[in-house]
Design an enzyme around this catalytic site. Structure first.
Site, short mmCIF file in Angstrom:
data_model
loop_
_atom_site.label_atom_id
_atom_site.label_comp_id
_atom_site.label_asym_id
_atom_site.label_seq_id
_atom_site.Cartn_x
_atom_site.Cartn_y
_atom_site.Cartn_z
N SER A 1 0.86 -1.19 0.00
CA SER A 1 0.00 0.00 0.00
C SER A 1 0.89 1.24 0.00
CB SER A 1 -0.96 -0.04 1.19
OG SER A 1 -1.84 1.07 1.16
N HIS B 1 -2.77 -1.00 -3.35
CA HIS B 1 -3.96 -0.15 -3.18
C HIS B 1 -3.83 1.07 -4.08
CE1 HIS B 1 -4.35 -1.88 1.17
NE2 HIS B 1 -4.87 -2.69 0.27
N ASP C 1 -4.42 -4.69 6.04
CA ASP C 1 -4.84 -5.54 4.93
C ASP C 1 -3.72 -6.52 4.59
OD1 ASP C 1 -6.49 -6.49 2.89
OD2 ASP C 1 -5.80 -5.00 1.44
#
Length: 356
Positions: free
Chosen positions: A169, A195, A291
């Protein structure tokens, strides 16, 4: 005693965006806008006066290009910068370049209904500012002056069944580039969730494809997963590993976001645990949040071997930290050694295909 608020300086040529960003940021208990500037020349003076913790910077502005300003800033006074980008092809290409130059992350302006769109982004913008305020800032890369080329890693004799499954991310665009560039042309397939919004992943894949020895592309639904390719989850789509007979295939879906993300790292990791098992090497790189932590544990339980980026080389040590805490990680490795460790681990598997 309350902690000091995060001081933010907003730089944007649009008075509306400056006003909305101020409204969003000042609505948070732990941050405040200490100033706004309509262009980089004004911003330069305000940075000296106000010493902000985080700068939000429009990528396209008059008087001085946002990229030129960012490049100078990261060379002369490195600080956390959050880019504010338009949802256009040109905007996505400029944003990719900004991340290369050292910006921590970016947020997108909605195409229509800017006020409602930006207000919907309140949590995202606030989270990204918090992450940026704690981020380890990279200085702008120096122009190549005899810098050594990325060493070519040789692939051990491998079964085509092997897979590298990767999630990242905040800070991930540069970390993924650093991971992919040393891979040999016959590397096992790499499936990646970074992401990123729709549109930006295409620019990201194209940029990497021009730099890497493997082929880098956006994943397409139903396509066969092949050695020598890296498949990036398209923005706004979950990517899963699936089986079609003896072959691995990419599966895309528009199911609900997981951990507030679509694509989600957990979704990819869960599918790799189910369909890849012992054939998988899992990698989790720099990123905000958690995540991928649960999915990495499931991959480990299914027989995968997992590596996490270490704190000293992460822009944000969120996702790797959570994955380590959850118990899914075998090795914690600095980014500059990650590709080598993955290839060394693959070499221990030998040549025999492992069907699942």
């Amino acid at each position: 005693m309350t902690a000091a608020k995060i001081k933010v300086l907003c730089v944007d040529d649009s008075a509306l965006i400056r006003s909305l960003m101020t409204e969003i940021i000042n609505s948070q208990p732990d941050m405040e806008v200490v100033g706004t500037a309509p262009d980089p020349l004004v911003a330069r003076e305000m940075i000296k006066q106000l010493n902000p913790d985080v700068l939000t910077l429009d990528v396209e502005m008059p008087r001085m290009d946002g990229l030129d300003f960012l490049e100078r800033l990261m060379r002369l006074r490195p600080m956390p910068v959050l880019m504010v980008s338009s949802l256009t092809e040109r905007g996505s290409e400029i944003t990719m370049r900004a991340l290369e130059l050292g910006a921590v992350d970016f947020v997108t302006k909605p195409k229509l209904g800017i006020r409602d769109g930006l207000m919907e982004y309140t949590d995202t913008i606030a989270d990204k500012i918090r992450a940026a305020s704690r981020a380890r800032v990279r200085q702008a890369p120096q122009a190549a002056s005899g810098t050594p080329a990325t060493p070519m890693l040789r692939s051990p004799l491998l079964s085509t069944e092997k897979l590298i499954i990767l999630g990242a991310s905040t800070g991930g665009t540069e970390a993924i580039k650093d991971f992919l560039m040393p891979l040999p042309p016959d590397s096992p397939a790499v499936l990646i969730v970074q992401h990123m919004p729709a549109g930006f992943t295409r620019s990201f894949a194209q940029r990497l494809d021009g730099l890497c020895r493997i082929t880098v592309k956006e994943a397409e639904h139903g396509e066969r997963v092949l050695p020598g390719y890296a498949y990036i989850a398209p923005g706004d789509s979950h990517l899963r590993l699936a089986r079609s007979g003896a072959n691995y295939v990419a599966h895309l879906s528009q199911e609900a976001p997981v951990n507030r993300h679509r694509p989600s790292v957990d979704v990819l990791f869960d599918s790799a645990a189910e369909h890849g098992g012992k054939n998988v090497i899992g990698v989790i790189l720099t990123g905000m949040g958690k995540d991928g932590a649960k999915g990495m544990l499931r991959m480990r339980e299914a027989g995968a071997y997992n590596l996490a980026q270490d704190e000293s080389t992460c822009i944000v040590f969120g996702m790797p930290k959570e994955a380590i805490a959850a118990g899914g990680v075998h090795e914690v490795v600095p980014l500059h050694s990650m590709t080598q460790r993955v290839m060394a681990r693959l070499a221990t598997y030998g040549t025999r295909a492992q069907r699942v």
